[in-house]
Enzyme design. Sequence first.
Site, mmCIF file in Angstrom:
data_model
loop_
_atom_site.group_PDB
_atom_site.id
_atom_site.type_symbol
_atom_site.label_atom_id
_atom_site.label_comp_id
_atom_site.label_asym_id
_atom_site.label_seq_id
_atom_site.Cartn_x
_atom_site.Cartn_y
_atom_site.Cartn_z
ATOM 1 N N GLY A 76 -12.119 42.887 -4.722
ATOM 2 C CA GLY A 76 -13.196 43.508 -3.960
ATOM 3 C C GLY A 76 -12.679 44.271 -2.755
ATOM 4 N N GLY A 77 -13.575 44.472 -1.790
ATOM 5 C CA GLY A 77 -13.239 45.257 -0.610
ATOM 6 C C GLY A 77 -12.131 44.658 0.234
ATOM 7 C CG ASP A 106 -9.873 45.380 6.997
ATOM 8 O OD1 ASP A 106 -10.177 44.568 7.881
ATOM 9 O OD2 ASP A 106 -10.708 46.049 6.377
ATOM 10 C CE1 TYR A 127 -14.874 34.394 11.078
ATOM 11 C CE2 TYR A 127 -13.698 36.153 9.958
ATOM 12 C CZ TYR A 127 -14.807 35.702 10.656
ATOM 13 O OH TYR A 127 -15.843 36.554 10.933
ATOM 14 C CG ASN A 168 -11.521 47.789 9.795
ATOM 15 O OD1 ASN A 168 -10.873 48.820 9.953
ATOM 16 N ND2 ASN A 168 -11.132 46.634 10.309
ATOM 17 C CB THR A 183 -17.785 43.389 8.142
ATOM 18 O OG1 THR A 183 -17.262 42.414 7.256
ATOM 19 C CG2 THR A 183 -19.222 43.064 8.496
ATOM 20 C CB THR A 195 -14.526 41.012 -13.483
ATOM 21 O OG1 THR A 195 -15.577 40.064 -13.302
ATOM 22 C CG2 THR A 195 -14.996 42.134 -14.392
ATOM 23 C CE LYS A 207 -14.204 45.662 5.927
ATOM 24 N NZ LYS A 207 -12.993 44.843 5.704
ATOM 25 C CG MET A 253 -7.738 37.992 3.468
ATOM 26 S SD MET A 253 -8.273 39.568 2.752
ATOM 27 C CE MET A 253 -6.704 40.427 2.612
#
Length: 274
Positions: free
Chosen positions: A137-138, A109, A216, A94, A69, A160, A73, A214
């Site tokens: 991001g990732g 993912d 949780y 991942n 995570t 951004t 990654k 995403m």
Amino acid sequence: MSRITGAVKVGGVVGQPVSHSLSPVIHNAWLEAGGIDGAYVAFAPKDEDGFAALVAAGRAGLIAGVNVTAPFKEQAYRTADQVSAAARLVSSANILAFRDGQVFADSSDGAGVLYALAEQAPALSLNGAHVVMLGAGGASRAGAGALLQAGARLSILNRTRQRAEDLAADLGAGVCVADDDTVLQTADLVINALSVRPQIDLALVPAHAVVMDMTYRPVVTPLLLEAKTRGLTTVDGLAMLIGQAGAGFEAIYGLAPPQMDMRAVLMKHLKETL
């Protein structure tokens, strides 16, 4: 019951921070349900050098495999000897499996996103759908590949713009960068890939659209709660986590996870740890 012998296979999740991860709960529940000679723990290397040391331990045969995570990654992807098509598509991994000194990388993912959508928004067809991804991001990168392969077109909305443009360039055709949240007006699916609540106006989202988060923790985030209040179909990050976990379990232990109600297990754990 699980059992530990001298032939135990050790796996785990690696990240920074990682203490909040539900992966040990998931994988150890499967190990126990299947009576499998294995253990699954959490690793929290402090930096890239620490992650490299963990990979070296895997190459040396001390660890069977790990789920990866943030923020490791992309480093996981770069360190592998062999990478799956799914990992190559998003340039991140991942899952790392260690076999005979070699490192094999995969990304589940995207599969987790598709699993969650199929479970909680079965009426949504991704082929031709307009997906608005919040964040660049990732997490955005990891889910985007599977969505594009399923035939969706993707708009990235990020605070951004340059970062969004860089991600769009990496992902290639079918991806564009949005200027503001008016892009939500044509969305079929909105996915929050940020770790915080996005600053968007859900009133712009069409009534037929699906909203996914995403995150949780909590399972019903403020974004999902507002979406539910507006009558929108929602998909939570817990379903995505469960969906992506199976491939990691199989890569680490060489077995498909036992059949069980993992969501019930996780909901019970979350209530006990509140």
